[in-house]
Design an enzyme around this catalytic site. Structure first.
Site, mmCIF file in Angstrom:
data_model
loop_
_atom_site.group_PDB
_atom_site.id
_atom_site.type_symbol
_atom_site.label_atom_id
_atom_site.label_comp_id
_atom_site.label_asym_id
_atom_site.label_seq_id
_atom_site.Cartn_x
_atom_site.Cartn_y
_atom_site.Cartn_z
ATOM 1 N N ARG A 138 -29.557 62.308 34.281
ATOM 2 C CA ARG A 138 -30.212 60.945 34.107
ATOM 3 C C ARG A 138 -31.939 61.264 34.200
ATOM 4 N NH1 ARG A 138 -27.262 56.728 34.455
ATOM 5 N NH2 ARG A 138 -28.756 55.681 33.133
ATOM 6 N N ARG B 60 -12.071 51.764 45.698
ATOM 7 C CA ARG B 60 -12.946 52.908 45.464
ATOM 8 C C ARG B 60 -14.265 52.976 45.294
ATOM 9 N NH1 ARG B 60 -10.137 52.890 40.263
ATOM 10 N NH2 ARG B 60 -11.384 52.703 38.506
ATOM 11 N N PRO C 252 -27.560 47.175 32.048
ATOM 12 C CA PRO C 252 -26.693 46.690 33.047
ATOM 13 C C PRO C 252 -26.913 47.559 34.456
ATOM 14 C CG PRO C 252 -25.547 47.902 31.369
ATOM 15 C CD PRO C 252 -27.089 48.006 31.070
ATOM 16 N N GLU C 253 -27.632 47.037 35.510
ATOM 17 C CA GLU C 253 -27.461 47.371 36.817
ATOM 18 C C GLU C 253 -26.555 46.200 37.202
ATOM 19 O OE1 GLU C 253 -30.450 49.824 38.692
ATOM 20 O OE2 GLU C 253 -31.223 50.247 36.975
ATOM 21 N N LYS D 101 -21.009 47.280 39.230
ATOM 22 C CA LYS D 101 -21.182 46.972 37.846
ATOM 23 C C LYS D 101 -20.073 46.537 37.145
ATOM 24 C CE LYS D 101 -24.782 50.670 38.197
ATOM 25 N NZ LYS D 101 -24.845 52.196 38.007
ATOM 26 N N ASN E 110 -30.339 53.324 37.285
ATOM 27 C CA ASN E 110 -31.542 54.335 37.301
ATOM 28 C C ASN E 110 -32.703 53.627 37.703
ATOM 29 O OD1 ASN E 110 -32.416 56.906 36.786
ATOM 30 N ND2 ASN E 110 -32.660 56.926 34.768
#
Length: 270
Positions: free
Chosen positions: A258, A121, A2-3, A52, A162
């Site tokens: 990461r 946000r 999931p991006e 996301k 990532n």
DNA sequence: ATTCTATGTCGAA
DNA sequence: TCGACCTAGAATA
């Protein structure tokens, strides 16, 4: 997997499959039992993605279903009457379609105000036409944090993960350690436009492909460099393999928890 | 059979 | 900066 592109693709597919239909809703695994019961039998109106995050609306219900897949989550749409396999947090179904949600970090009902606060946000999402890149620029240009950190910060920019981070930095030959404050506006503008294009392609194809035709390994007489996630990339998870542009071995290190991948030659500080 | 890994985020230290 | 959390499939033994 999931991006942001995955979530936008999912929003589209869920709306296509279920929009306007009354759905049966259940939580075979149990952890979304009350929420699933609340929407059971209602008409799903639409699903939208913000970065996301996924928000699903049902007719006549104030609350919205909020889903975040986290790092392992998946939402798979299949045909009618699928057997339940493994841990299914939430199952949506009509007579012809079944969608199973597994392993999300978040699956909850949100009051509209809470959903608005969530949207508020997070930073601008390159996949949304109304996104304002200058909001991201404001944060980046005033931060001493490395650009590699800032790109992953969802308050700065929503939807980048990532893979897109590593690939975007490579495509613009930016040193991951460059401080946000030292990035030029021109480079940022080019990165934003590129990201928007790359991610839109990702929504269409369901994979992350970032390699320009002139660097495609096949054109260079080598094997395709397709990562496990299914796309063709320059540096992501290509540790030790030759850079598709200069041939230098791709580097990796853990950055803020990461894995970060980059070419030490192409991405030197200017 | 067990351990490891993953495109993510949060909260405690 | 680190561990916790959610799950499945691959890697290792």
């Amino acid at each position: 997997m999931p991006e942001g592109h995955t979530l936008h693709r999912l929003a589209f597919e869920l709306t296509e499959a279920f929009g306007g239909h009354a759905i049966s809703s259940s939580s075979p695994q149990g952890r979304f039992g009350a929420g699933a019961a609340r929407v059971d039998g209602r008409v799903l109106e639409r699903t939208e993605a913000w970065g996301k995050h996924l928000l699903i609306d049902f007719r006549g219900l104030r609350e919205r279903v909020h889903i975040h897949l986290g790092i392992y989550g998946s939402f798979v749409i299949a045909g009618a009457e699928q057997p339940v396999v493994g841990q299914v947090r939430w199952r949506l179904a009509t007579g012809s379609t079944t969608a199973d949600l597994r392993g999300p970090t978040v699956c909850e009902l949100l009051e509209p105000e809470a959903a608005d606060a969530l949207i508020d946000r997070i930073g601008p999402d390159p996949l949304r036409a109304d996104a304002d890149p200058e909001k991201a620029w404001l944060r980046i240009s005033s931060s001493r944090a490395p650009i590699a950190t800032l790109l992953m910060d969802q308050r700065v920019l929503a939807g980048v993960g990532n893979v897109y981070r590593a690939e975007l930095l490579f495509r613009h030959r930016v040193d991951p350690d460059l401080a946000g404050v030292d990035l030029d506006h021109e480079t940022f503008t080019a990165m934003w436009a590129d990201l928007s294009t790359l991610m839109r392609a990702g929504v269409r194809t369901g994979r992350i492909d970032t390699v320009d035709p002139e660097h495609e390994p096949e054109a260079m007489g080598r094997d395709p460099r397709v990562d496990d996630h299914g796309g063709e990339v320059y540096v992501y998870r290509r540790t030790g393999q030759p850079c598709l542009v200069c041939g230098t071995a791709v580097c990796t290190r853990v950055h803020a928890g990461r894995n970060l991948f980059w070419c030490p030659r192409c991405q030197q500080r200017r």
